[in-house]
Each structure stands twice: as structure tokens, then as C-alpha cells.
Design an enzyme around this catalytic site. Sequence first.
Site, PDB file in Angstrom:
ATOM      1  N   TYR A 260       0.863  -1.187   0.000  1.00  0.00           N
ATOM      2  CA  TYR A 260       0.000   0.000   0.000  1.00  0.00           C
ATOM      3  C   TYR A 260       0.894   1.231   0.000  1.00  0.00           C
ATOM      4  CZ  TYR A 260      -3.357   3.501   1.756  1.00  0.00           C
ATOM      5  OH  TYR A 260      -4.136   4.617   1.919  1.00  0.00           O
TER       6      TYR A 260
ATOM      7  N   ASP B  94       9.381   2.602  -0.766  1.00  0.00           N
ATOM      8  CA  ASP B  94       8.383   3.275   0.059  1.00  0.00           C
ATOM      9  C   ASP B  94       8.687   2.896   1.519  1.00  0.00           C
ATOM     10  OD1 ASP B  94       4.715   3.353   0.228  1.00  0.00           O
ATOM     11  OD2 ASP B  94       6.293   4.183   1.501  1.00  0.00           O
TER      12      ASP B  94
ATOM     13  N   LYS C 220       5.112   9.196   8.564  1.00  0.00           N
ATOM     14  CA  LYS C 220       4.936   8.655   9.920  1.00  0.00           C
ATOM     15  C   LYS C 220       6.022   9.149  10.884  1.00  0.00           C
ATOM     16  CE  LYS C 220       2.525   4.627   8.045  1.00  0.00           C
ATOM     17  NZ  LYS C 220       1.139   4.674   8.541  1.00  0.00           N
TER      18      LYS C 220
HETATM   19  P1  KE4 Z   1      -0.472   8.386   4.590  1.00  0.00           P
HETATM   20  O1  KE4 Z   1      -1.008   9.118   3.365  1.00  0.00           O
HETATM   21  O2  KE4 Z   1      -1.546   7.586   5.293  1.00  0.00           O
HETATM   22  O3  KE4 Z   1       0.309   9.286   5.516  1.00  0.00           O
HETATM   23  O4  KE4 Z   1       0.614   7.326   4.067  1.00  0.00           O
HETATM   24  C1  KE4 Z   1       0.259   6.404   3.077  1.00  0.00           C
HETATM   25  C2  KE4 Z   1       1.190   5.213   3.162  1.00  0.00           C
HETATM   26  C3  KE4 Z   1       2.201   5.095   2.222  1.00  0.00           C
HETATM   27  N1  KE4 Z   1       3.062   4.058   2.253  1.00  0.00           N
HETATM   28  C4  KE4 Z   1       2.960   3.102   3.210  1.00  0.00           C
HETATM   29  C5  KE4 Z   1       3.930   1.956   3.209  1.00  0.00           C
HETATM   30  C6  KE4 Z   1       1.945   3.175   4.194  1.00  0.00           C
HETATM   31  O5  KE4 Z   1       1.842   2.195   5.121  1.00  0.00           O
HETATM   32  C7  KE4 Z   1       1.043   4.259   4.177  1.00  0.00           C
HETATM   33  C8  KE4 Z   1      -0.084   4.388   5.172  1.00  0.00           C
HETATM   34  N2  KE4 Z   1      -0.194   3.329   6.129  1.00  0.00           N
HETATM   35  C9  KE4 Z   1      -1.548   3.053   6.608  1.00  0.00           C
HETATM   36  C10 KE4 Z   1      -1.515   1.891   7.601  1.00  0.00           C
HETATM   37  N3  KE4 Z   1      -0.597   0.836   7.238  1.00  0.00           N
HETATM   38  C11 KE4 Z   1      -2.171   4.276   7.168  1.00  0.00           C
HETATM   39  C12 KE4 Z   1      -3.348   4.070   8.080  1.00  0.00           C
HETATM   40  C13 KE4 Z   1      -4.580   4.781   7.577  1.00  0.00           C
HETATM   41  O6  KE4 Z   1      -4.799   4.800   6.354  1.00  0.00           O
HETATM   42  O7  KE4 Z   1      -5.335   5.321   8.411  1.00  0.00           O
END
Ligand code: KE4
Length: 422
Positions: A142, A237, A265
Site C-alpha cells: 500500500y 516506500d 509517519k
Molecule cells: P499516509 O497518506 O496515510 O500518511 O501514508 C500512506 C502510506 C504510504 N506508504 C505506506 C507503506 C503506508 O503504510 C502508508 C499508510 N499506512 C496506513 C496503515 N498501514 C495508514 C493508516 C490509515 O490509512 O489510516
Amino acid sequence: MSLSSTLYAKAQSIIPGGVNSPIRACKAVESEPLFIASAMGSKLYDVDGRQYVDYVMSWGPMLLGHANPRVHEAAKAALDAGASFGAPCPAEVDLAQKIVDLMPSIEMVRMVNSGTEATMSALRLARGFTGRDYVIKFDGCYHGHADAFLAAAGSGVEVQAAPGTPGVPAATVAHTIVLPYNNLDAVKEAFRQKGKDIAAIIVEPAPGNMGLVLPGPGYLEGLRAVCDEYGALLIFDEVITGFRWSLGGAQARYGVRPDLTTLGKIIGAGFPVGAYGGRRDVMEKLSPCGPVFQAGTLSGNPVAMAAGLANLRELEQRDYAALEKRTGELAREFADIVRSKGVPVQLNHVASAFTMYFTEQPVNDMAAARTSNGKIYTAIYKQMREQGVYLASLAYECTFTSFAHSEADYELTLNAARNLKF
Ligand code: KE4
């Protein structure tokens, strides 16, 4: 009726699903979300006054634990100087320098406001730099919710992906190739078919969105080699793994140098920060020094920069090896307890992250992850939450420890696990 339930009822009338990110609705684990009043160290406190040992840690940012004093001091001092200037500030340079120092593959870095923005922008940059349109991503990885990544694997023969959600036009994912993770032959075949048109591979070096899956021997090196062979860019990523797998992220741990890295994060310490960076010759294609456009009103926000910098400076003082060792002990004991109740468990662990899969087969890609028994996970989620342990509201996530978790936390967690009934 609990205050959480009351708030949830109201929230659902004015916020879609009552949440600002779907995973928080706890639908996958047949539960209502808890509304959190505060957090400190390894603990969450819900609006009904209940305490939980937190293994979600805001989905990754809180490696130091919640409300770290140094991070909060830095953020408060920055806030007192003004929340946003719409102009460069010293803190942006300081955090950029810290990231460049900690991740040598990053020669230049651009701040944005989320992991999604980071990956979306990195893809645009890779396409602009190479003049190519295709991107390879992997099933179960993701990268945030930019349209190009919301793609489902295409048919076996045709590498082209299909939209992964309504609202994404087929044309938008027409250049997205979705392949199984940990399968180098599939990547080589895609390059044989489309090699000169592929701008980049984007990969979570150790995916955390299938639950935690580890790269097989030579896999990441193989991705590096095939990108070099065809002139495509390798994008790591590291939104989850960055500064968690090690201070230098997964790339330092696995010894593979990407061309671009996306971060999020931990670099924001809970504030909205993302970043992407890498090779100078690539990054200099970015506006205003190059033709590839990307912008953001709050990018490099002074308060978020101060918090992120304080976070990384504090993490530089911490003992990652000790946390990894202790996390592994917890994970193995937790898994053994679940196995002792007749449930098959596959355990994947690295650093301060682990995932248990309830299946007989090892899990090294999304197809294997899907064989995990979701009902078992839901039962564990519910019973652990009842006993004051807060786990991810989706099986395909990581369980995160932090430098704030204590022996008492681990003991409470394992005692709760011993009470599990299936
Ligand atoms: P954000 O746009 O949510 O800050 O990041 C997206 C993203 C990009 N790359 C990786 C590997 C990620 O894990 C994420 C976002 N992670 C999820 C949970 N694994 C966010 C939780 C949520 O969507 O509320």
C-alpha cells in the site's frame, strides 16, 4: 451507553463512517471504534477512562512512544513562534539535513504532508525524469491513496491493472502493473514485455500492509539489478520502515540503495509530514529547479519540522538492537500462547514490528497472507481489547512496539493472551 458509542453515533451522522480514515472504523474486526482522549508513552486512554497498551502507535509514527517530552517541547516552542509562514524556515533545512545524514541514498529531499503525497509525487518525478509512463507495484503493498496506486492485479497474461476502487478511471491505472511480491521472475517478465516504458518500481522493502512480510533472499537486490538493466528507477516506500527498521531505514538494513525513497509517519512524530528524496540528478528535475511540478501550502510546516527533528534526534540515542530483541521475545511468546490453544501461527518479525498469521503456510506474499484465518484475528482483537490491549483493527497491519513499552506492558499483554478462548 459509553461515551465512545455516543460520539461514534454522532460522528457517523457528519463524518463518513464516523472516521477520517476507514481503518479506524474497526469494521474488519466487527467492533466499534474507541474514541481516544489522550495518549502517553505506550498507553492510550479512551474517553471512558479506560487504559490500553497500544500496539498501533498511530499506525507507526510513535516509535518513541506517545507525547515524548522532547518532541512536545520542540513542537510547543515552534508553535509559539508561529504555526505556518508560507515561506522557508530554518527547521525545514535542519530536518532535511538530518534525513540526508541518516539516509545517504537521499542526496536531496522534498517535504510534503503525508505518505500519500510523498509516493504520488515520487511517481510523478520518476515519470518526469525517465519520460516513461509505466510503474510496477506489488499486490498487498500500500502506497497511500493516489489513484495510480489504487489498482488491482490484472489478468495473468496482460500486465495492465484494473481500478482497485470506484472513482479511479481505467485510464489512470492503465500504466500500473501489479505483480506478486517476492517473485523476481514476474518482474523480469514484465520488463521483458514493457521494459523501455517502465519508469519505476515502487516497493515497500518489507511490506507492512499485508501484515509484515519479509523480502526473500536476493529479492531487493534483484529489483535493483533489473531497474539498472532497463534504466528504471527503484523507489523504496519507507513510510513504515523508515527510521524503524534501523535509523537508516530498511535500505540500510538490507543494503540495497534505491533511487528514490518515500517517508512519512516517524519523520513527523505524529504531525502530518511526508517526504520524498533520493538521487540529486533526479530530485533536481523538481520545480522550481526542474520542470516536474509539485507543491503544497503546508509542506515543511515549522511545527511539524521541529517535532520531526526532535524525534529523529531522540531516536539517534536509542538502542534499536535491544528493542528488536525484546519485541522478538514478546512476539514469539505471544505466538506460542496462541499455538498452545490449537491455532496454527506463522510469525513474521523485524525490528519493532511483527505480524501473526493464522495459517499453516509461511507468509511471504499477499496470496499467502490471505490464507490467514480472519475470524481468529477478530477473536484475538476483541478479547485483547477487552483486557486493555489495543491491536490493529485490521489483520493486514503490523503490531508495533516502541521505546516506551515496558516489561509491565509485555506482561499484561501475555497474560491477556493466556486468557484467549477460541
Ligand atoms: P499516509 O497518506 O496515510 O500518511 O501514508 C500512506 C502510506 C504510504 N506508504 C505506506 C507503506 C503506508 O503504510 C502508508 C499508510 N499506512 C496506513 C496503515 N498501514 C495508514 C493508516 C490509515 O490509512 O489510516
